[in-house]
Write a protein that holds these residues in place. Sequence first.
Motif, PDB file in Angstrom:
ATOM      1  N   TYR A 105      57.746 -24.761 -32.780  1.00 29.87           N
ATOM      2  CA  TYR A 105      57.281 -23.370 -32.769  1.00 29.87           C
ATOM      3  C   TYR A 105      55.770 -23.301 -32.924  1.00 29.87           C
ATOM      4  O   TYR A 105      55.083 -22.565 -32.206  1.00 29.87           O
ATOM      5  N   LYS A 106      55.217 -24.064 -33.866  1.00 32.89           N
ATOM      6  CA  LYS A 106      53.773 -24.068 -34.097  1.00 32.89           C
ATOM      7  C   LYS A 106      53.014 -24.503 -32.847  1.00 32.89           C
ATOM      8  O   LYS A 106      51.979 -23.931 -32.495  1.00 32.89           O
ATOM      9  N   LYS A 142      54.049 -24.289 -29.743  1.00 28.48           N
ATOM     10  CA  LYS A 142      54.218 -23.272 -28.698  1.00 28.48           C
ATOM     11  C   LYS A 142      53.335 -22.055 -28.961  1.00 28.48           C
ATOM     12  O   LYS A 142      52.865 -21.392 -28.021  1.00 28.48           O
ATOM     13  N   GLN A 143      53.080 -21.749 -30.228  1.00 25.07           N
ATOM     14  CA  GLN A 143      52.350 -20.539 -30.594  1.00 25.07           C
ATOM     15  C   GLN A 143      50.869 -20.774 -30.889  1.00 25.07           C
ATOM     16  O   GLN A 143      50.164 -19.838 -31.272  1.00 25.07           O
ATOM     17  N   LYS A 187      48.236 -18.263 -29.624  1.00 22.24           N
ATOM     18  CA  LYS A 187      48.603 -16.848 -29.700  1.00 22.24           C
ATOM     19  C   LYS A 187      48.098 -16.235 -31.003  1.00 22.24           C
ATOM     20  O   LYS A 187      47.984 -16.907 -32.031  1.00 22.24           O
ATOM     21  N   GLU A 191      49.766  -8.312 -29.568  1.00 16.81           N
ATOM     22  CA  GLU A 191      49.928  -9.761 -29.466  1.00 16.81           C
ATOM     23  C   GLU A 191      49.102 -10.233 -28.279  1.00 16.81           C
ATOM     24  O   GLU A 191      49.157  -9.628 -27.197  1.00 16.81           O
ATOM     25  N   ALA A 200      47.042 -13.836 -26.222  1.00 18.45           N
ATOM     26  CA  ALA A 200      46.978 -15.291 -26.050  1.00 18.45           C
ATOM     27  C   ALA A 200      45.678 -15.656 -25.358  1.00 18.45           C
ATOM     28  O   ALA A 200      45.210 -14.946 -24.460  1.00 18.45           O
ATOM     29  N   PRO A 224      50.562 -16.748 -35.256  1.00 20.76           N
ATOM     30  CA  PRO A 224      51.953 -17.153 -35.495  1.00 20.76           C
ATOM     31  C   PRO A 224      52.127 -18.618 -35.861  1.00 20.76           C
ATOM     32  O   PRO A 224      53.045 -18.961 -36.612  1.00 20.76           O
ATOM     33  N   SER A 225      51.252 -19.482 -35.352  1.00 26.00           N
ATOM     34  CA  SER A 225      51.389 -20.910 -35.658  1.00 26.00           C
ATOM     35  C   SER A 225      51.063 -21.225 -37.120  1.00 26.00           C
ATOM     36  O   SER A 225      51.436 -22.289 -37.625  1.00 26.00           O
ATOM     37  N   GLU A 283      56.769 -11.804 -38.928  1.00 26.45           N
ATOM     38  CA  GLU A 283      56.271 -11.637 -37.558  1.00 26.45           C
ATOM     39  C   GLU A 283      55.120 -10.634 -37.499  1.00 26.45           C
ATOM     40  O   GLU A 283      54.665 -10.286 -36.406  1.00 26.45           O
TER      41      GLU A 283
END
Length: 299
Positions: free
Chosen positions: A12-13, A15-16, A19, A67, A69, A100-101, A286
């Motif tokens: 997850y980290k 991937k994010q 962002k 949000e 990126a 988010p990461s 979140e």
Amino acid sequence: MSRQVDKQLQEYKEKQKNKGCLLVRCPDRPGIVASISRFLFQYNANIITSNQYSTNPEGGDFFIRIEFASPSLHENRNEIKKSFEAIAENFSMDWKMTFPSEVKRTAIFVSKELHCIRELLFEWQSGDLMTEIVVVISNHQEAKELVEGFGIPFLHLPASKENRREVETQQLKWLEEYQVDLIVLARYMQILTPVFVEAHPKKIINIHHSFLPAFVGARPYDRAYQRGVKLIGATGHYVTNDLDEGPIIEQDINRVDHTDNIEDMKKIGRSIERSVLARSVKWHIEDRIIVDGNKTIVF
């Protein structure tokens, strides 16, 4: 922490990592969205989602969650946050920019009832609750085996009215030691003192049955049954010094009738408490919540 959960968090980290999330509350006036958009464009950032709300376009408050990126965001996070301060000052913004990461570190407080912590641990293990549950703190031993089975440290310290100050002093030390970002009261049956609450403002989430304030105190389901209530439910809220009156995050209900006895009502109530608390925690981690006085805007 189990290997499965650790792997999920690492994926997850990664991937994010590029962002970010921006939360803003400020007086409403023209140019806010345009200024934010231009700012993000300067950093080659693409807006993924944007949600906004105004209490009154002519003199009210404006709320927005964005949000975004950017390919190099993981390299210049501090720079982009520092640069945004000029816009924030110009529009008198109460704001925060998160990533988010940078997964939040969560502590769970629990007493004897385990239905809420079971739900949180299940959501966490399945990858639907992206947080690091770093410690569970309890004034009873009932949750010890469950918690340690997930590879999470379990800290036990008996608590009562007589030793509350000493207990909270130790608990605050533990929270600092584990670098906790969020505290979840998963049916923790102790009243927190103002000193404890003020040490973690807007970072303590509690769950309680929605009979309050009609049935305050002990045995609420018994008294609700005697009154023949037709709806029971639960409320997830931030903790303040006003007992069970902090900003509400989420609520839910279920119908009951004369065929439901006290035990039936308790089972229904526990089911609602589990889901409401899990949603409240998920929305917080979140960064979907903006606290506005004693209420919340949830995007």
